[in-house]
Write a protein that holds these residues in place. Structure first.
Motif, PDB file in Angstrom:
ATOM      1  N   ILE A  62     -10.513   4.434  -2.213  1.00  0.00           N
ATOM      2  CA  ILE A  62     -10.216   5.788  -1.956  1.00  0.00           C
ATOM      3  C   ILE A  62     -10.662   6.383  -0.614  1.00  0.00           C
ATOM      4  CG2 ILE A  62     -11.585   7.866  -2.757  1.00  0.00           C
ATOM      5  CD1 ILE A  62     -12.350   6.554  -5.259  1.00  0.00           C
ATOM      6  N   SER A  63     -11.679   5.762  -0.029  1.00  0.00           N
ATOM      7  CA  SER A  63     -11.786   6.149   1.406  1.00  0.00           C
ATOM      8  C   SER A  63     -10.631   5.966   2.375  1.00  0.00           C
ATOM      9  CB  SER A  63     -12.930   4.907   2.091  1.00  0.00           C
ATOM     10  OG  SER A  63     -12.611   3.892   1.762  1.00  0.00           O
ATOM     11  N   ASP A  64      -9.701   5.181   1.962  1.00  0.00           N
ATOM     12  CA  ASP A  64      -8.663   4.938   2.960  1.00  0.00           C
ATOM     13  C   ASP A  64      -7.589   6.132   2.822  1.00  0.00           C
ATOM     14  OD1 ASP A  64      -9.005   2.516   3.951  1.00  0.00           O
ATOM     15  OD2 ASP A  64      -8.299   1.659   1.943  1.00  0.00           O
ATOM     16  N   VAL A  65      -7.687   7.072   1.850  1.00  0.00           N
ATOM     17  CA  VAL A  65      -6.797   8.320   1.755  1.00  0.00           C
ATOM     18  C   VAL A  65      -7.743   9.473   2.064  1.00  0.00           C
ATOM     19  CG1 VAL A  65      -5.375   7.104   0.119  1.00  0.00           C
ATOM     20  CG2 VAL A  65      -7.070   8.472  -0.978  1.00  0.00           C
ATOM     21  N   VAL A  66      -8.885   9.430   2.298  1.00  0.00           N
ATOM     22  CA  VAL A  66      -9.547  10.816   2.565  1.00  0.00           C
ATOM     23  C   VAL A  66      -9.990  10.666   3.979  1.00  0.00           C
ATOM     24  CG1 VAL A  66     -12.301  11.691   2.264  1.00  0.00           C
ATOM     25  CG2 VAL A  66     -11.118  10.481   0.214  1.00  0.00           C
ATOM     26  N   VAL A  67      -9.466  11.889   4.553  1.00  0.00           N
ATOM     27  CA  VAL A  67      -9.595  12.083   6.057  1.00  0.00           C
ATOM     28  C   VAL A  67     -10.987  11.548   6.625  1.00  0.00           C
ATOM     29  CG1 VAL A  67      -7.940  13.908   6.227  1.00  0.00           C
ATOM     30  CG2 VAL A  67     -10.475  14.706   5.936  1.00  0.00           C
ATOM     31  N   GLU A  68     -11.060  11.223   7.928  1.00  0.00           N
ATOM     32  CA  GLU A  68     -12.320  10.676   8.126  1.00  0.00           C
ATOM     33  C   GLU A  68     -13.655  11.407   8.311  1.00  0.00           C
ATOM     34  OE1 GLU A  68     -13.389   7.367  11.753  1.00  0.00           O
ATOM     35  OE2 GLU A  68     -11.537   8.455  11.787  1.00  0.00           O
ATOM     36  N   GLY A  69     -13.161  12.762   8.566  1.00  0.00           N
ATOM     37  CA  GLY A  69     -14.397  13.715   8.867  1.00  0.00           C
ATOM     38  C   GLY A  69     -14.978  13.973   7.339  1.00  0.00           C
ATOM     39  N   GLU A  70     -14.561  13.678   6.238  1.00  0.00           N
ATOM     40  CA  GLU A  70     -15.260  13.844   4.901  1.00  0.00           C
ATOM     41  C   GLU A  70     -15.780  12.483   4.236  1.00  0.00           C
ATOM     42  OE1 GLU A  70     -11.975  15.639   2.417  1.00  0.00           O
ATOM     43  OE2 GLU A  70     -12.158  17.828   3.585  1.00  0.00           O
ATOM     44  N   LEU A  71     -15.642  11.407   5.076  1.00  0.00           N
ATOM     45  CA  LEU A  71     -16.317  10.292   4.386  1.00  0.00           C
ATOM     46  C   LEU A  71     -17.663  10.503   4.154  1.00  0.00           C
ATOM     47  CD1 LEU A  71     -14.546   7.559   6.759  1.00  0.00           C
ATOM     48  CD2 LEU A  71     -14.039   8.098   4.347  1.00  0.00           C
ATOM     49  N   PRO A  72     -18.697  10.848   4.783  1.00  0.00           N
ATOM     50  CA  PRO A  72     -19.968  11.236   4.621  1.00  0.00           C
ATOM     51  C   PRO A  72     -20.222  11.843   3.111  1.00  0.00           C
ATOM     52  CG  PRO A  72     -19.662  11.743   6.779  1.00  0.00           C
ATOM     53  CD  PRO A  72     -18.224  11.652   6.284  1.00  0.00           C
ATOM     54  N   ALA A  73     -19.203  13.094   2.956  1.00  0.00           N
ATOM     55  CA  ALA A  73     -19.207  13.854   1.689  1.00  0.00           C
ATOM     56  C   ALA A  73     -18.794  12.793   0.693  1.00  0.00           C
ATOM     57  CB  ALA A  73     -18.447  14.938   2.026  1.00  0.00           C
TER      58      ALA A  73
ATOM     59  N   THR B 264     -16.174   0.001  -6.636  1.00  0.00           N
ATOM     60  CA  THR B 264     -16.178   0.098  -4.887  1.00  0.00           C
ATOM     61  C   THR B 264     -15.323   0.975  -4.565  1.00  0.00           C
ATOM     62  OG1 THR B 264     -14.294  -1.648  -5.107  1.00  0.00           O
ATOM     63  CG2 THR B 264     -16.672  -2.540  -5.526  1.00  0.00           C
ATOM     64  N   GLY B 265     -14.545   1.683  -5.302  1.00  0.00           N
ATOM     65  CA  GLY B 265     -13.610   2.745  -4.727  1.00  0.00           C
ATOM     66  C   GLY B 265     -12.271   2.026  -4.786  1.00  0.00           C
ATOM     67  N   ARG B 266     -11.973   0.997  -5.082  1.00  0.00           N
ATOM     68  CA  ARG B 266     -10.556   0.570  -4.775  1.00  0.00           C
ATOM     69  C   ARG B 266      -9.903   0.969  -6.137  1.00  0.00           C
ATOM     70  NH1 ARG B 266      -8.173  -2.866  -1.531  1.00  0.00           N
ATOM     71  NH2 ARG B 266     -10.106  -3.178  -0.537  1.00  0.00           N
ATOM     72  N   PHE B 267      -8.459   1.427  -5.970  1.00  0.00           N
ATOM     73  CA  PHE B 267      -7.746   1.960  -7.147  1.00  0.00           C
ATOM     74  C   PHE B 267      -7.326   0.853  -7.845  1.00  0.00           C
ATOM     75  CE2 PHE B 267      -6.632   5.355  -3.618  1.00  0.00           C
ATOM     76  CZ  PHE B 267      -7.119   6.328  -4.326  1.00  0.00           C
ATOM     77  N   VAL B 268      -7.413   1.170  -9.152  1.00  0.00           N
ATOM     78  CA  VAL B 268      -6.861   0.154 -10.231  1.00  0.00           C
ATOM     79  C   VAL B 268      -5.634   0.910 -11.167  1.00  0.00           C
ATOM     80  CG1 VAL B 268      -9.288  -0.760 -10.500  1.00  0.00           C
ATOM     81  CG2 VAL B 268      -8.709   1.185 -11.866  1.00  0.00           C
ATOM     82  N   ASP B 269      -5.435   2.116 -10.924  1.00  0.00           N
ATOM     83  CA  ASP B 269      -4.374   2.516 -11.617  1.00  0.00           C
ATOM     84  C   ASP B 269      -4.192   4.207 -10.873  1.00  0.00           C
ATOM     85  OD1 ASP B 269      -2.097   2.878 -13.074  1.00  0.00           O
ATOM     86  OD2 ASP B 269      -3.143   2.992 -15.016  1.00  0.00           O
ATOM     87  N   VAL B 270      -2.949   4.532 -10.834  1.00  0.00           N
ATOM     88  CA  VAL B 270      -2.530   5.903 -10.335  1.00  0.00           C
ATOM     89  C   VAL B 270      -1.237   6.332 -11.113  1.00  0.00           C
ATOM     90  CG1 VAL B 270      -1.894   7.274  -8.417  1.00  0.00           C
ATOM     91  CG2 VAL B 270      -3.408   5.442  -8.214  1.00  0.00           C
ATOM     92  N   ASN B 271      -1.219   7.381 -11.535  1.00  0.00           N
ATOM     93  CA  ASN B 271       0.046   7.867 -12.561  1.00  0.00           C
ATOM     94  C   ASN B 271       1.129   8.436 -11.307  1.00  0.00           C
ATOM     95  OD1 ASN B 271      -0.933  10.490 -11.735  1.00  0.00           O
ATOM     96  ND2 ASN B 271      -0.718  11.408 -13.738  1.00  0.00           N
ATOM     97  N   ARG B 272       2.186   8.623 -11.946  1.00  0.00           N
ATOM     98  CA  ARG B 272       3.424   9.042 -11.207  1.00  0.00           C
ATOM     99  C   ARG B 272       2.859  10.312 -10.147  1.00  0.00           C
ATOM    100  NH1 ARG B 272       8.737  10.880 -14.506  1.00  0.00           N
ATOM    101  NH2 ARG B 272       7.229  12.395 -14.959  1.00  0.00           N
ATOM    102  N   ALA B 273       2.467  11.067 -10.890  1.00  0.00           N
ATOM    103  CA  ALA B 273       2.026  12.418 -10.044  1.00  0.00           C
ATOM    104  C   ALA B 273       1.206  12.108  -8.950  1.00  0.00           C
ATOM    105  CB  ALA B 273       1.483  13.511 -10.984  1.00  0.00           C
ATOM    106  N   GLY B 274       0.363  11.153  -9.132  1.00  0.00           N
ATOM    107  CA  GLY B 274      -0.587  10.885  -8.075  1.00  0.00           C
ATOM    108  C   GLY B 274       0.201  10.130  -6.959  1.00  0.00           C
ATOM    109  N   ARG B 275       1.173   9.328  -7.381  1.00  0.00           N
ATOM    110  CA  ARG B 275       1.756   8.422  -6.324  1.00  0.00           C
ATOM    111  C   ARG B 275       2.737   9.266  -5.682  1.00  0.00           C
ATOM    112  NH1 ARG B 275       2.507   5.313 -11.230  1.00  0.00           N
ATOM    113  NH2 ARG B 275       4.494   5.706 -11.262  1.00  0.00           N
ATOM    114  N   GLU B 276       3.469  10.506  -6.118  1.00  0.00           N
ATOM    115  CA  GLU B 276       4.272  11.358  -5.438  1.00  0.00           C
ATOM    116  C   GLU B 276       3.374  12.102  -4.645  1.00  0.00           C
ATOM    117  OE1 GLU B 276       6.153  13.228  -8.679  1.00  0.00           O
ATOM    118  OE2 GLU B 276       7.747  11.577  -8.991  1.00  0.00           O
TER     119      GLU B 276
END
Length: 442
Positions: free
Chosen positions: A354-365, A328-340
């Motif tokens: 994922i759709s919450d951290v992608v800028v709105e103009g790139e959601l169709p892509a 569904t695109g919901r994060f289940v794990d992120v490493n330290r570098a990703g959190r930083e």
């Protein structure tokens, strides 16, 4: 993907082990066919020279009927011809033809019993005076005829698959089970397991036939070790180890029964004592098998957990940001570098899609990339991501779908862009206290 080199090496080792087992199965299949054929030849020689020892091991036992011996020879030849999956077309046709001939012999025997007719085929190979005055002399037993038909069908369907199942192995199991039951009847003195009631002393499944049919059943299973139940037995995984262990235990118990019954025949102890010894031996074998298997599974589980911990530590301390998300695109794990990179804690990201951290103009892509991944592809591209502090991060992403059905995103070449691609600063939605709001599926 992380660990590809190690996984490839482990896969090569596993493939090498399975290849050796497959070759061993092919050799076992040929050996089974050879021994079954040899037993048939011995019985035919016994009929020719008038030796009860060669036809039935003992005058008290049912002799192997000549027709059954011929059918077993045909089945053995068919198995030998079909043991290779890549056998030539002519070899396959010959194997199928002689298997069908053996099946016809069995079918004729069944017809004689069920219809009460005499097709005058039972004594074609019986020497003159070979069994004068013996009712149904030379006729194969009804259970023997049925076993020949089923074994023939198993060889004819050796490479057939129906609804994901392999009928040849089911038919071979029926043949092997009935043959083993007949052998148990001889060992434990239970004639109904190998002889048809009220059919006369000359009719029944002989020791030769029971052994030969059991070997043919083993040979049929071994001829196609990469499918069905045999694929599980040969597996290098835990299921294969458990199957092999308990199969050995299952075969050991009847062998011990033979030994104990020999003691009864020799007058060393009584039948009751033999039954008690068999029960105790079976119990010991079962307990030892369960404990050994449990210990090995426990060790394998500890090794797996240790490997998972090392893998987790490797991913956690990787210099590249790595993200895992469900379908569904919901994060289940992120490493330290990703959190930083995004400025969020792990708990905050686990409540985010994922759709919450992608800028709105790139959601169709993003939707197009998801469809490409679901079709089995790999996505590579540059994306603008929203940090918690409002800045935009430009990163090159490589995304795949893992075997577990999760998105795996590895990020490279990260740089901060104070202005997003839409010309406005900051994230596209207010994230109060780090909450994701109404996350949309990626």
């Amino acid at each position: 993907m992380i660990g590809n080199g190690h996984d490839a090496e482990a896969k090569r080792r596993e493939d090498a082990v399975i290849a050796r087992r497959v070759r061993a199965c092919a050799q076992l299949s040929r050996a089974s066919a050879f021994v079954a054929a040899a037993l048939s030849v011995v019985a035919l020689v016994g009929w020719a020279v008038g030796s009860p020892l060669l036809t039935g091991l003992s005058p008290r036992f049912v002799p192997l009927a000549p027709n059954t011996a011929v059918a077993l020879l045909l089945l053995s030849g068919s198995l030998f011809a079909l043991v290779r999956p890549d056998a030539s077309g002519s070899r396959r046709r010959i194997g199928a033809l002689i298997a069908a001939a053996a099946g016809l012999i069995g079918a004729a025997t069944v017809l004689e019993f069920l219809a009460g007719v005499d097709l005058h085929i039972d004594r074609l190979l019986v020497p003159a005076g070979g069994c004068e005055g013996v009712e149904l002399c030379g006729r194969p037993s009804l259970n023997g005829g049925l076993a020949l038909v089923v074994a023939s069908a198993a060889l004819l369907t050796l490479d057939v698959r129906l609804r994901g199942r392999h009928p040849a192995q089911v038919l071979a199991a029926i043949v092997g089970g009935s043959s083993l039951a007949a052998l148990a009847g001889y060992v434990y003195g239970a004639p109904p397991l190998y002889r048809i009631p009220q059919s006369g002393p000359a009719t029944g499944l002989s020791v030769h036939a029971a052994v030969a049919l059991s070997l043919l059943a083993v040979g049929i299973f071994s001829a196609r070790p990469h499918v069905g139940a045999m694929a599980v037995v040969l597996s290098s995984h835990a299921g294969g180890a458990v199957a092999r262990r308990f199969l050995v235990a299952a075969l050991a118990a009847p062998l011990l029964g033979v030994v104990f019954m020999l003691g009864v025949s020799a007058g060393i102890y009584s039948v009751g004592m033999s039954a008690a010894l068999i029960a105790v031996a079976a119990m010991v074998i079962a307990i030892v098998g369960v404990l050994r298997t449990a210990r090995e599974l426990d060790e394998a589980d500890r090794t797996l957990r240790a490997t998972e911990v090392r893998h987790r530590a490797f991913v956690e301390h990787a210099s590249d940001p790595i993200f895992l998300a469900d379908m569904t695109g919901r994060f289940v794990d992120v490493n330290r570098a990703g959190r930083e990179m995004l400025g969020y804690s792990l708990d905050e990201l686990l409540a985010t899609a994922i759709s919450d951290v992608v800028v709105e103009g790139e959601l169709p892509a993003l939707a197009d990339a998801r469809e490409h991944l679901l079709s089995g592809g790999t996505h590579r591209g540059e994306w603008h991501l929203c940090r918690k502090d409002g800045r935009t991060v430009v990163a090159e992403l490589t995304a795949t779908i893992t075997p577990e059905g999760q998105w795996q995103v590895i990020t490279r070449d990260v740089r901060v862009d104070e202005r997003g691609p839409t010309g406005r600063r900051g994230p596209r939605r207010d994230r109060r206290s780090g909450a994701a709001g109404s996350a949309r599926p990626g």
